[in-house]
Design a protein around this motif. Structure first.
Motif, PDB file in Angstrom:
ATOM      1  N   LEU A  68     -18.935  36.934 -41.110  1.00  0.00           N
ATOM      2  CA  LEU A  68     -18.140  36.419 -39.993  1.00  0.00           C
ATOM      3  C   LEU A  68     -19.027  36.032 -38.816  1.00  0.00           C
ATOM      4  N   GLU A  69     -20.035  36.839 -38.539  1.00  0.00           N
ATOM      5  CA  GLU A  69     -20.972  36.494 -37.462  1.00  0.00           C
ATOM      6  C   GLU A  69     -21.689  35.187 -37.764  1.00  0.00           C
ATOM      7  N   ALA A  70     -22.091  35.023 -39.027  1.00  0.00           N
ATOM      8  CA  ALA A  70     -22.829  33.814 -39.401  1.00  0.00           C
ATOM      9  C   ALA A  70     -21.950  32.573 -39.303  1.00  0.00           C
ATOM     10  N   PHE A  71     -20.708  32.679 -39.771  1.00  0.00           N
ATOM     11  CA  PHE A  71     -19.852  31.492 -39.784  1.00  0.00           C
ATOM     12  C   PHE A  71     -19.364  31.130 -38.382  1.00  0.00           C
ATOM     13  N   TYR A  72     -18.792  32.110 -37.662  1.00  0.00           N
ATOM     14  CA  TYR A  72     -18.197  31.782 -36.371  1.00  0.00           C
ATOM     15  C   TYR A  72     -19.232  31.572 -35.280  1.00  0.00           C
ATOM     16  N   GLY A  73     -20.468  31.964 -35.558  1.00  0.00           N
ATOM     17  CA  GLY A  73     -21.548  31.651 -34.642  1.00  0.00           C
ATOM     18  C   GLY A  73     -22.370  30.457 -35.077  1.00  0.00           C
ATOM     19  N   GLY A  74     -21.942  29.819 -36.170  1.00  0.00           N
ATOM     20  CA  GLY A  74     -22.733  28.747 -36.752  1.00  0.00           C
ATOM     21  C   GLY A  74     -22.239  27.360 -36.410  1.00  0.00           C
ATOM     22  N   PRO A  75     -22.921  26.350 -36.910  1.00  0.00           N
ATOM     23  CA  PRO A  75     -22.646  24.961 -36.510  1.00  0.00           C
ATOM     24  C   PRO A  75     -21.342  24.398 -37.056  1.00  0.00           C
ATOM     25  N   VAL A  76     -20.907  24.837 -38.244  1.00  0.00           N
ATOM     26  CA  VAL A  76     -19.692  24.260 -38.833  1.00  0.00           C
ATOM     27  C   VAL A  76     -18.469  24.612 -37.992  1.00  0.00           C
ATOM     28  N   TRP A  77     -18.342  25.893 -37.649  1.00  0.00           N
ATOM     29  CA  TRP A  77     -17.181  26.289 -36.836  1.00  0.00           C
ATOM     30  C   TRP A  77     -17.264  25.687 -35.440  1.00  0.00           C
ATOM     31  N   LYS A  78     -18.439  25.620 -34.883  1.00  0.00           N
ATOM     32  CA  LYS A  78     -18.574  25.006 -33.559  1.00  0.00           C
ATOM     33  C   LYS A  78     -18.132  23.547 -33.589  1.00  0.00           C
ATOM     34  N   GLN A  79     -18.383  22.881 -34.696  1.00  0.00           N
ATOM     35  CA  GLN A  79     -17.995  21.476 -34.816  1.00  0.00           C
ATOM     36  C   GLN A  79     -16.486  21.304 -34.944  1.00  0.00           C
ATOM     37  N   HIS A  80     -15.830  22.228 -35.665  1.00  0.00           N
ATOM     38  CA  HIS A  80     -14.422  22.035 -36.006  1.00  0.00           C
ATOM     39  C   HIS A  80     -13.470  22.995 -35.294  1.00  0.00           C
ATOM     40  N   ALA A  81     -13.982  23.909 -34.486  1.00  0.00           N
ATOM     41  CA  ALA A  81     -13.128  24.918 -33.854  1.00  0.00           C
ATOM     42  C   ALA A  81     -12.054  24.300 -32.974  1.00  0.00           C
ATOM     43  N   ARG A  82     -12.424  23.316 -32.175  1.00  0.00           N
ATOM     44  CA  ARG A  82     -11.457  22.722 -31.259  1.00  0.00           C
ATOM     45  C   ARG A  82     -10.271  22.119 -32.020  1.00  0.00           C
ATOM     46  N   ALA A  83     -10.562  21.382 -33.083  1.00  0.00           N
ATOM     47  CA  ALA A  83      -9.492  20.752 -33.861  1.00  0.00           C
ATOM     48  C   ALA A  83      -8.626  21.800 -34.562  1.00  0.00           C
ATOM     49  N   ALA A  84      -9.273  22.823 -35.125  1.00  0.00           N
ATOM     50  CA  ALA A  84      -8.506  23.870 -35.812  1.00  0.00           C
ATOM     51  C   ALA A  84      -7.648  24.646 -34.822  1.00  0.00           C
ATOM     52  N   ASN A  85      -8.239  25.071 -33.715  1.00  0.00           N
ATOM     53  CA  ASN A  85      -7.507  25.879 -32.737  1.00  0.00           C
ATOM     54  C   ASN A  85      -6.350  25.123 -32.106  1.00  0.00           C
ATOM     55  N   ALA A  86      -6.460  23.803 -32.062  1.00  0.00           N
ATOM     56  CA  ALA A  86      -5.386  22.995 -31.473  1.00  0.00           C
ATOM     57  C   ALA A  86      -4.104  23.068 -32.293  1.00  0.00           C
ATOM     58  N   THR A  87      -4.189  23.473 -33.562  1.00  0.00           N
ATOM     59  CA  THR A  87      -2.995  23.573 -34.405  1.00  0.00           C
ATOM     60  C   THR A  87      -2.334  24.947 -34.308  1.00  0.00           C
ATOM     61  N   MET A  88      -2.997  25.920 -33.693  1.00  0.00           N
ATOM     62  CA  MET A  88      -2.599  27.319 -33.819  1.00  0.00           C
ATOM     63  C   MET A  88      -1.948  27.870 -32.555  1.00  0.00           C
ATOM     64  N   ILE A  89      -0.957  28.753 -32.776  1.00  0.00           N
ATOM     65  CA  ILE A  89      -0.348  29.521 -31.690  1.00  0.00           C
ATOM     66  C   ILE A  89      -0.806  30.968 -31.741  1.00  0.00           C
ATOM     67  N   ASP A  90      -0.783  31.566 -32.926  1.00  0.00           N
ATOM     68  CA  ASP A  90      -1.131  32.983 -33.082  1.00  0.00           C
ATOM     69  C   ASP A  90      -1.836  33.176 -34.419  1.00  0.00           C
ATOM     70  N   VAL A  91      -3.004  33.832 -34.385  1.00  0.00           N
ATOM     71  CA  VAL A  91      -3.772  34.069 -35.618  1.00  0.00           C
ATOM     72  C   VAL A  91      -4.035  35.559 -35.825  1.00  0.00           C
TER      73      VAL A  91
END
Length: 237
Positions: A68-91
């Motif tokens: 989890l540290e590697a993925f959420y601190g890595g480049p892929v999530w940084k690239q797509h986090a904004r788009a993914a989070n824009a769809t979400m209310i509660d996770v």
């Protein structure tokens, strides 16, 4: 070997589910597995058009923290986090589980990137909220009484899980600590097959007169049944 599983249920903004599924299947499957996770399945909840459900596995809690540290601190999530989070209310509706009989899956069974065909089938995940004093006895009760009754009604149990009580070592992603649960999963041909099998179970005199009452003694709340349709690239299908 998978020793830890997250059952993740996301509440999404209206009409945002297809956007998230397209992004997830395209960008967030192999990239998570490359850092040590197992993406076991992702699904549309048939009873909630604004819910996305997915299963993620790890070999153990130490691997989970590192991955989890590697993925959420890595480049892929940084690239797509904004788009993914824009769809979400509660996770935060996440159950941390330990497999008793886990999903037996081969990663080469997952459709290739770019696949868009909707697979057949329905995964039903039943969540029993347990009384804590008897929770440790429930897996044996399930294996001895419930599973044979399910089998008699044509329902084959695919996997079973109990609550994993380890401390969440990645607090940036909360998991529920208010639930003691037992989860079992089964695959059906379609919605009609699921409805028919459940009706057969309810009509069974053994289930109705003996097992159902005994089951109620173990429960602390309402049973949840998630009727889940796999996405195009779900490994579980």
């Amino acid at each position: 070997m998978i020793g830890i599983v997250e059952l993740r249920r996301y509440a999404l903004r209206p009409s945002a589910r297809e956007t998230l599924i397209e992004l997830f299947d395209r960008e967030l499957v192999e990239t998570q597995e490359e850092v040590g996770m197992h993406i076991l399945g992702q699904f549309r909840d048939l009873d909630d058009p604004d819910s996305f459900v997915w299963l993620r596995g790890f070999s153990d809690m130490t691997t989970r923290k590192r991955a989890l540290e590697a993925f959420y601190g890595g480049p892929v999530w940084k690239q797509h986090a904004r788009a993914a989070n824009a769809t979400m209310i509660d996770v935060d509706n996440v159950l941390l589980l330990r497999p008793l009989s886990g999903l037996a899956l081969e990663t080469n069974g997952r459709p290739a990137p770019g696949s868009t065909a909707t697979p057949p089938g329905l995964l039903a995940a039943t969540i029993y909220p347990l009384n804590e004093p008897t929770a440790s006895d429930f897996p044996a009760f399930f294996a001895r009484h419930l599973e044979p009754a399910l089998h008699e009604s044509g329902i084959s149990v695919l996997a079973t899980y109990t609550t994993e009580h380890s401390q969440n070592t990645y607090p940036a992603l909360p998991v529920r600590d208010d639930a003691e649960v037992f989860v079992w999963m089964a695959i059906f041909r379609d919605e009609a097959d699921h409805t028919r099998r459940v009706a057969e179970l309810e009509q069974s005199s053994v289930w109705r007169d003996r097992i159902k009452h005994a089951l109620a003694q173990h429960l602390d709340g309402q049973v949840e049944v998630l009727r889940l349709r796999p996405t195009s690239r779900s490994l579980t299908r």
